[in-house]
Design a protein around this motif. Structure first.
Motif, short mmCIF file in Angstrom:
data_model
loop_
_atom_site.label_atom_id
_atom_site.label_comp_id
_atom_site.label_asym_id
_atom_site.label_seq_id
_atom_site.Cartn_x
_atom_site.Cartn_y
_atom_site.Cartn_z
N UNK A 175 43.17 48.47 43.02
CA UNK A 175 42.48 47.60 42.34
C UNK A 175 43.13 46.37 42.60
N UNK A 176 42.42 45.08 43.04
CA UNK A 176 42.78 43.81 43.52
C UNK A 176 42.82 42.98 42.20
N UNK A 177 43.65 42.01 42.07
CA UNK A 177 43.64 41.03 41.06
C UNK A 177 43.99 39.85 41.42
N UNK A 178 42.93 38.84 40.84
CA UNK A 178 43.09 37.43 41.25
C UNK A 178 43.65 36.82 40.21
N UNK A 179 44.87 36.37 40.17
CA UNK A 179 45.73 36.15 39.21
C UNK A 179 46.19 34.63 39.25
N UNK A 180 45.70 34.00 37.75
CA UNK A 180 45.86 32.58 37.71
C UNK A 180 46.90 32.27 36.72
N UNK A 181 48.17 31.78 37.10
CA UNK A 181 49.29 31.47 36.30
C UNK A 181 48.85 30.26 35.20
N UNK A 182 49.28 30.63 34.06
CA UNK A 182 49.05 29.59 32.70
C UNK A 182 50.13 29.38 32.12
N UNK A 183 50.73 28.07 32.00
CA UNK A 183 52.12 27.79 31.27
C UNK A 183 51.66 27.35 29.80
N UNK A 184 50.46 27.28 29.50
CA UNK A 184 50.08 26.73 28.17
C UNK A 184 50.18 27.91 27.28
N UNK A 243 42.05 37.46 36.31
CA UNK A 243 43.26 37.66 35.53
C UNK A 243 44.00 36.21 35.12
N UNK A 244 44.30 36.22 33.89
CA UNK A 244 45.21 34.90 33.55
C UNK A 244 46.60 35.27 32.96
N UNK A 245 47.33 35.04 33.77
CA UNK A 245 48.96 35.68 33.38
C UNK A 245 49.50 34.25 32.53
N UNK A 246 49.34 34.48 31.26
CA UNK A 246 50.16 33.34 30.37
C UNK A 246 51.59 33.67 30.14
N UNK A 247 52.34 32.92 30.86
CA UNK A 247 53.92 33.19 30.82
C UNK A 247 54.57 33.33 29.54
N UNK A 248 54.21 32.57 28.62
CA UNK A 248 54.66 32.49 27.13
C UNK A 248 54.17 33.66 26.31
N UNK A 261 53.12 46.14 27.19
CA UNK A 261 51.64 46.45 27.61
C UNK A 261 50.77 45.08 28.05
N UNK A 262 51.60 44.06 27.96
CA UNK A 262 50.75 42.99 28.49
C UNK A 262 49.92 43.02 29.67
N UNK A 263 48.69 42.72 29.67
CA UNK A 263 47.75 42.62 30.87
C UNK A 263 47.01 41.51 30.77
N UNK A 264 47.02 40.98 32.09
CA UNK A 264 46.47 39.58 32.21
C UNK A 264 45.03 39.72 32.57
N UNK A 265 44.58 40.79 32.57
CA UNK A 265 43.08 41.06 33.00
C UNK A 265 42.12 40.18 32.10
N UNK A 273 34.14 40.55 25.81
CA UNK A 273 34.32 41.10 24.68
C UNK A 273 35.83 41.81 24.30
N UNK A 274 35.76 43.09 24.03
CA UNK A 274 37.22 43.81 24.07
C UNK A 274 37.50 44.72 25.31
N UNK A 275 36.47 44.52 26.17
CA UNK A 275 36.72 45.28 27.47
C UNK A 275 37.23 44.59 28.59
N UNK A 276 38.31 44.74 29.38
CA UNK A 276 38.86 44.15 30.40
C UNK A 276 37.79 44.46 31.52
N UNK A 277 37.69 43.34 32.42
CA UNK A 277 36.82 42.92 33.60
C UNK A 277 37.47 43.95 34.77
N UNK A 278 37.29 45.01 35.04
CA UNK A 278 38.23 45.83 35.95
C UNK A 278 37.49 45.81 37.22
N UNK A 279 35.92 45.44 37.46
CA UNK A 279 35.13 45.38 38.56
C UNK A 279 34.29 44.04 38.24
#
Length: 300
Positions: free
Chosen positions: A167-176, A230-235, A241-245, A249-255
């Motif tokens: 699985x490939x992840x497109x990660x955007x870092x968020x510091x807020x 994915x959005x990776x909120x550093x704070x 078990x943190x997952x940035x995906x 709703x309640x389902x992660x967007x895996x594809x």
């Protein structure tokens, strides 16, 4: 007596952290793994396999992260390219420097739990052309932008098995601060109500097209693996078990391709309205949008 150029506002703070994260992972690359882009900045030519041992060694080097953050400050705040330049920090800058060092260490801790994984790209440009039928004819537009980090992990998010993961992840870092609500369905991302603000739907408008572009890219995704935004909120990322995906709703967007057709149709509908001369531009009736709008002073 500080001058405005020396202020570390939210935008500059984010830029410094993004550059620090890019420099940190570039330091694992050999000179042969890097090449200059059209601006002369070094970019990855090949994917990098990152292991727990790699990250442990980096964390044991007490000065490595300090040096990286200082280089990011030098480039992003002081706009100095000289490697031997030693900036003189004022009080607020010193505080921001320590916070960014802490955030970068937190990021490495998050990634340590994920390792081994592959870094496929850092500050990676991804664009595509879309065609929109408007009342004044067909218009072609290039959309996209800069992906903070493109990586590959096992399909379930657990550490990979040693080969390029599933699985490939497109990660955007968020510091807020992370949003507490998520869109329940895609149409809410394009909604005009106040709830779309609370759910930070603008994050989806950024990450989802990047992910769709990557999913069809022969260069970035030659194996046609599923791609997750994915959005990776550093704070917020301290939990094991943190997952940035991103969630729908309640389902992660895996594809992301599951939402591709509906996303492009909705985006084209908005663009069509923008270019329709019969639809006037008017102030929104949803006044909560104005609270954080940088253009509120223009339209009152």
């Amino acid at each position: 007596d500080e001058i405005d150029e020396d202020e570390v506002d939210n935008r500059v703070f984010g830029n410094i952290f993004h550059r620090s994260a890019e420099l940190f992972y570039q330091h694992f690359a050999s000179p042969d793994d890097l090449e200059p882009d059209h601006k002369g900045n070094l970019k990855l030519k090949h994917s990098l396999r990152i292991t727990q041992d790699d990250l442990d060694r980096a964390l044991k080097d007490k000065l490595l992260i300090d040096r990286i953050v200082e280089q990011a400050f030098r480039e992003e705040l002081f706009k100095v390219e000289k490697q031997d330049y030693r900036p003189k920090y004022n009080g607020l800058q010193l505080i921001n420097r320590e916070v960014i060092i802490g955030y970068l260490r937190q990021l490495v801790g998050i990634d340590r739990r994920l390792a081994p994984f592959y870094i496929l790209g850092l500050e990676q440009m991804a664009t595509t052309l879309i065609e929109v039928q408007t009342r004044s004819g067909e218009k072609k537009m290039r959309i996209g932008g800069m992906i903070d980090r493109l990586d590959a992990v096992a399909a379930n998010g657990n550490p990979g098995k040693g080969n390029l993961a599933e699985r490939i992840r497109v990660i955007d870092y968020k510091t807020g601060h992370a949003p507490t609500m998520h869109p329940a369905k895609l149409e809410e991302v394009f909604g005009e109500d106040g709830n779309s603000l609370k759910r930070h739907s603008d994050y989806y408008l950024q990450s989802m097209p990047y992910s769709i572009i990557v999913s069809h890219s022969g260069q970035l995704n030659p194996s046609h693996d599923p791609v997750s935004p994915g959005l990776l909120f550093i704070q917020k990322a301290g939990a094991d078990d943190y997952d940035p995906t991103l969630l729908m709703g309640r389902e992660p967007i895996e594809d992301v391709t599951e939402y591709e057709e509906e996303f492009w149709a909705s985006l084209k509908r908005v663009l069509n309205e923008i270019f329709d001369k019969r639809v006037p531009f008017s102030a929104t009736s949803e006044r909560t949008r104005c609270a954080t709008c940088p253009y509120a002073a223009l339209c009152h």
